[in-house]
Scaffold this active site. Sequence first.
Site, PDB file in Angstrom:
ATOM      1  N   ASN A  66      34.632  68.184  86.029  1.00  0.00           N
ATOM      2  CA  ASN A  66      34.695  68.026  84.729  1.00  0.00           C
ATOM      3  C   ASN A  66      33.299  67.176  84.408  1.00  0.00           C
ATOM      4  OD1 ASN A  66      37.247  68.903  83.792  1.00  0.00           O
ATOM      5  ND2 ASN A  66      38.090  67.114  85.125  1.00  0.00           N
ATOM      6  N   ASN A  77      38.966  79.771  81.416  1.00  0.00           N
ATOM      7  CA  ASN A  77      37.734  80.342  80.952  1.00  0.00           C
ATOM      8  C   ASN A  77      36.664  80.147  82.005  1.00  0.00           C
ATOM      9  OD1 ASN A  77      38.356  80.681  78.122  1.00  0.00           O
ATOM     10  ND2 ASN A  77      38.098  78.708  78.104  1.00  0.00           N
ATOM     11  N   HIS A 162      49.278  70.056  81.398  1.00  0.00           N
ATOM     12  CA  HIS A 162      49.201  70.473  79.772  1.00  0.00           C
ATOM     13  C   HIS A 162      50.401  69.885  79.112  1.00  0.00           C
ATOM     14  CE1 HIS A 162      45.639  73.098  79.702  1.00  0.00           C
ATOM     15  NE2 HIS A 162      45.953  73.483  80.976  1.00  0.00           N
ATOM     16  N   GLU A 211      40.603  67.940  76.253  1.00  0.00           N
ATOM     17  CA  GLU A 211      40.562  67.991  77.925  1.00  0.00           C
ATOM     18  C   GLU A 211      40.390  66.627  78.623  1.00  0.00           C
ATOM     19  OE1 GLU A 211      37.991  70.765  79.355  1.00  0.00           O
ATOM     20  OE2 GLU A 211      39.288  72.638  78.811  1.00  0.00           O
ATOM     21  N   ARG A 212      41.282  66.207  79.617  1.00  0.00           N
ATOM     22  CA  ARG A 212      40.969  65.223  80.479  1.00  0.00           C
ATOM     23  C   ARG A 212      39.704  65.487  81.118  1.00  0.00           C
ATOM     24  NH1 ARG A 212      44.660  66.047  85.967  1.00  0.00           N
ATOM     25  NH2 ARG A 212      43.867  67.964  86.430  1.00  0.00           N
TER      26      ARG A 212
END
Length: 277
Positions: A66, A77, A162, A211-212
Site C-alpha cells: 500500500n 485491479n 472488507h 482502503e486500509r
Amino acid sequence: MQLSFSKMHGIGNDFVMVDCRQRPFVLDAAQIRAIADRHTGVGFDQLISIEPPRDASCAFYYGIWNADGSPSGQCGNGVRCVAAWLHRAGELAVGDTVRLESPSGPVTVRLSGPNAVTVDMGVPVLEPPRIPFQADAAADRYPIEVDGETLEIGALSMGNPHAVVVVPDLQASALDRLGPLLTAHERFPEGVNTGFVQKIDRGKLNLRVHERGSGWTRACGTGACAAMAVLRLRHEVDDQVRVSLPGGTLTIDWAGPGQTLWMTGPATFVFEGEWLG
C-alpha cells in the site's frame, strides 16, 4: 537508487509495477512511501512487484504494498495489471489462462484482450476468524458501533478484509467521516477496506471504497467483489452484476456460497519511468 517501473491503472486504481523476475525486491517501507507521494514521488495506490513463483504450480508471484508501505494480501485491479504487464513482456498471450501467486495464494487469470482480463478471485471467506473480524458467528448482517452510530455491515475476505455498508446516497457527507473510522475499527484487528454501496437494481451497483493503507480510491477490485457478494448473500442481486466505481465499471460473476467469484475489467498502461530517489 535507480529503479525502473511501469505506471498502470485499473479503472483509476493506480499502480507502480516493478520487474523483479531477475532481481530481488529490496524496497523498504520508507522507500515505498517516498515513491507513493503524489507531490514528490511517482504516486500510486499500490506498488506491485513481479517475481519468480514460490509455488511451483504458478507462473509468477506478485507482491503488493500500500501507499503507506504496509503489505496487502490481494488486489483485484492490480492482478489484472499484472496480467497485462506480463503480456507486454512477452510472457502471456491473448487467450491464455495462467495461474499466478498472490500473497494470499494462487489466482487464475484469463487474458481476453491486450488490456482486458478476467480473474478467478477465489471463494469469498465468510467465517469471522478467517476475515479476521470479531463476531460470534457468521451472518449476512452485523451491527457495529462507529462514532456513536450503529451501522449494519456485511463482512468477508477476498484475500483482504472488507466491510460493506449499503447506503441510499454515495455523496452523503457522513461517509467521508465514517469511512476512515470503520477502516480502523477495533473489531477488525488487521484493519479493513470499507465499501459504501448503492444498489441501483439487481444487476447494477455503485460503490465507493476507503482502503486500509491507501485511503479513498477511485477503484477497488476486491471491494467490488465484496459488495456484490454481500448483496448476493442477501438475495438482493443476480449472479452477474456491474459495479460502477469513480474510475470505471467492473463485471462480477458469482453463483453463491462455496463457488468461485470472477471479476472482469480493463488494465491500462500510463507510462514507463525511472525512480532516482
